[in-house]
Write a protein that holds these residues in place. Sequence first.
Motif, PDB file in Angstrom:
ATOM      1  N   LEU A 188       0.684  -1.059   0.037  1.00  0.00           N
ATOM      2  CA  LEU A 188      -0.065   0.055  -0.052  1.00  0.00           C
ATOM      3  C   LEU A 188       1.059   1.288  -0.003  1.00  0.00           C
ATOM      4  O   LEU A 188       0.620   2.216  -0.683  1.00  0.00           O
ATOM      5  N   VAL A 189       1.851   1.341   0.726  1.00  0.00           N
ATOM      6  CA  VAL A 189       2.840   2.413   1.018  1.00  0.00           C
ATOM      7  C   VAL A 189       3.666   2.634  -0.442  1.00  0.00           C
ATOM      8  O   VAL A 189       3.587   3.847  -0.783  1.00  0.00           O
ATOM      9  N   THR A 190       3.926   1.744  -1.076  1.00  0.00           N
ATOM     10  CA  THR A 190       4.695   1.721  -2.353  1.00  0.00           C
ATOM     11  C   THR A 190       3.680   2.290  -3.387  1.00  0.00           C
ATOM     12  O   THR A 190       4.104   3.224  -4.204  1.00  0.00           O
ATOM     13  N   SER A 191       2.549   1.936  -3.578  1.00  0.00           N
ATOM     14  CA  SER A 191       1.501   2.503  -4.449  1.00  0.00           C
ATOM     15  C   SER A 191       0.936   3.899  -4.263  1.00  0.00           C
ATOM     16  O   SER A 191       0.204   4.670  -5.114  1.00  0.00           O
ATOM     17  N   PHE A 192       0.601   4.079  -2.627  1.00  0.00           N
ATOM     18  CA  PHE A 192      -0.003   5.133  -2.486  1.00  0.00           C
ATOM     19  C   PHE A 192       0.622   5.979  -1.395  1.00  0.00           C
ATOM     20  O   PHE A 192       0.243   7.092  -1.124  1.00  0.00           O
ATOM     21  N   GLY A 193       1.946   5.783  -0.753  1.00  0.00           N
ATOM     22  CA  GLY A 193       2.488   6.301   0.155  1.00  0.00           C
ATOM     23  C   GLY A 193       2.621   7.846  -0.089  1.00  0.00           C
ATOM     24  O   GLY A 193       2.796   8.858   0.574  1.00  0.00           O
ATOM     25  N   GLU A 194       3.172   8.328  -1.550  1.00  0.00           N
ATOM     26  CA  GLU A 194       3.561   9.516  -1.694  1.00  0.00           C
ATOM     27  C   GLU A 194       2.262  10.452  -1.962  1.00  0.00           C
ATOM     28  O   GLU A 194       2.456  11.686  -1.675  1.00  0.00           O
ATOM     29  N   HIS A 195       1.069   9.810  -2.074  1.00  0.00           N
ATOM     30  CA  HIS A 195      -0.183  10.680  -2.410  1.00  0.00           C
ATOM     31  C   HIS A 195      -1.270  10.713  -1.588  1.00  0.00           C
ATOM     32  O   HIS A 195      -1.888  11.546  -1.278  1.00  0.00           O
ATOM     33  N   CYS A 196      -1.235   9.636  -0.577  1.00  0.00           N
ATOM     34  CA  CYS A 196      -2.230   9.626   0.471  1.00  0.00           C
ATOM     35  C   CYS A 196      -1.822   9.453   1.937  1.00  0.00           C
ATOM     36  O   CYS A 196      -0.730   8.865   2.067  1.00  0.00           O
TER      37      CYS A 196
END
Length: 746
Positions: free
Chosen positions: A392-400
């Motif tokens: 989840l962090v890899t896919s969304f960590g920068e934006h969410c």
Amino acid sequence: MNSTIHSSEDDLVFLDEPDNEDTSVASRPVQTWRIMIIDDDPDVHSATTFALGSLEIQHRALSFLHAYSAAEAREILQKESDIAIILLDVVMEQEDAGLQLVSHIRKTLGLTDVRIILRTGQPGYAPEIDAIRDYDINDYKTKSELTRTKLYTAVTSAIRSYEQICAISASRRGLEMIIHASTELMALQGMQNFAAGVLVQITGLLGLDTEGFVCARHILAEMPEAGEDLYVIATTTSYANGLNRTLGQLGQVTASDIVVRSLNARQSVFEPEITALYFNNVAQKDFTLFLNTGLHLNEMDKRLLGVFCGNVSVGLDNVMLTSRLHNYAFYDPLTGLANRLKLLQTLNETLLTSLKNRSALSLIDIDHFAETNDALGHQFGDQLLYSVAQRLVTSFGEHCQLARVGSDTFALLGEENMVCPDKILTLFNSPFDVDQQEVQLSATIGLIKLDDYDGDGSEALKDTNIALKRAKMNRRGGYEYFTRDMGVEIRERVLLMHALRAAFEHEKLFLVFQPQIDMRDGRVLGAEALLRWKTEDGRFIPPDQFIPIAEYSGLIVDIGEWVLRTACFELVHLRSLGYTNFQMAINVSQAQFSHPLFMQSLNKALADTQAPPNFVELEITESMAMKDPELLIKTLHQIKQLGISVSIDDFGTGFSSLSHLQKLDVDKLKIDRAFVNEIQKNSNEGSIAKMIVQLGKNLGLSIIAEGVESEMQANTLLSYDCHMAQGYLYSRPLTRDDLHTWLANR
């Protein structure tokens, strides 16, 4: 050489003068003891400087200030500082001018460190005992007794006293600065703020305009990626480009070398040009301050610096503890993600800004995680959750904003185009590699759009959870967006649950009894006990509304036990009225039946009511029979040993397994009203009811039909060889008193 210098009034006698005195200023060190001579006789000034000018005390020469009146002395003292000794004449403009000047020096100017030696040629004007008692002076001499040796002795003693007092004062001021610095540092939150504060305070304490930095290891919750490296966490201006970089990236070989040596030795390192201060702490975490200035410290300076470093170490322990408590309060220790509390903070902030208009919140629940956890162990389960979090962090960590809000539930807060169910579910298409095993998971998602949401963060999270539960109810591996209708429905359910609990506690629930008939001759065989709820305003709440709520809340266990006891009491009462062949059918819910104390409560009900077990029948649903067959078979065996009969209610509405049905020790099948309603004239719609009758007969079971409302249905069922029925054709469910009347009229 012997010489005697006479003044008109005062005699100052110097004995044994050496012949080779050198009083040139060039021969004296720069640092001097400053001595102020206050006397209205110029010869006294000359004689005193002549006597003391070439001497050194404590390896320092003497320098002199001159005042020829008390008024002139006041002006000089107003401007000058660091005066060690004042040699003061008592009688000048006035007889007590010297004593008044002492009072001015001590009280008005506040000069408490300077040593005052009172000199007089007329002792009677200021008696020695009175002067020492009433004024803060340090020595009292008559000019006639002050030979050079005695003057030197008095001045040396006064200078030593002055030096000690200055050291004590400096120590006190240093401690005051340390206490102030410690107080300032204690107020700082976060490791990097604390480190920056240490830099500011140490330069202020040392009185140096110096540059430096603080580096640390293992203690940065704000920088979890720091690992084992030493990181620069605070700097002065000249080292600002190295902030938040490793010590090696700073490019300062000399600085890096002394810092590493300080850390390895776990102590401060002092070199002529540079200094590394080591701060110890309870957790033994590396924390060192570098200064590009060498510290040349005397013993007092070293002691004060040691006190400061000790205070900083205590503050460091407190900041580290505060950081750990902050992490425990706001972050999940397993995954490193924010926890529910941190998510609520962020969510509330989002709802108060324009970000709300384009944001969404989702809850991601791992399907069947409990089974995986139980089967493969909690350690494996923790690793699996960590793997999910990392993906989840890899896919969304920068934006969410990501959070773990439950044992196997994650939250995702961000812009709607990112918090998209399709994107989230795609993450679960590929298996997770855990402990060299590939584990395929699915997830169910509940979402809410925040653009038109009026509640606060806790309400938004609660409503998202409602959407998640609806999604899990409808289809695992799917998703649902929250709607206002969902909110209304769940709130009505909660209100109904509270009302049901209150109704049960205040004995507002009651039983009705629907007679069961032998259709061949109209004989009454017994009745089914049915639960009813009538509200204070006279409304009846249908059982299909409140029974599921009672099951969901767990209240069904207590209600079911009450129903069992009440029905048994009524059975005993009917037998006392002469209806000795009357059988009482009592419904048992899944939650009640699977409760570990069910058999105990059943035995107690029979014992307390004295109801005959062979006239008690328990009705279980077909879904119960299929949910946990092994538990059911075991429990049914215990029930049958008591002499109680068992029937399967609503048969045919579930997904029965005939192999399981054969293993169940039951006595009767009840045809559901839905199949009875299908029986029509000149139609084959009643074929399911006919099949159930034939199946029951083949298994040696009795058959009863419910919901019989017409003679045609009754006759058709009789033609199928089904003899027992209940329904409106014979009687509606009756209250206790109405049942007695109905039976009497039969």
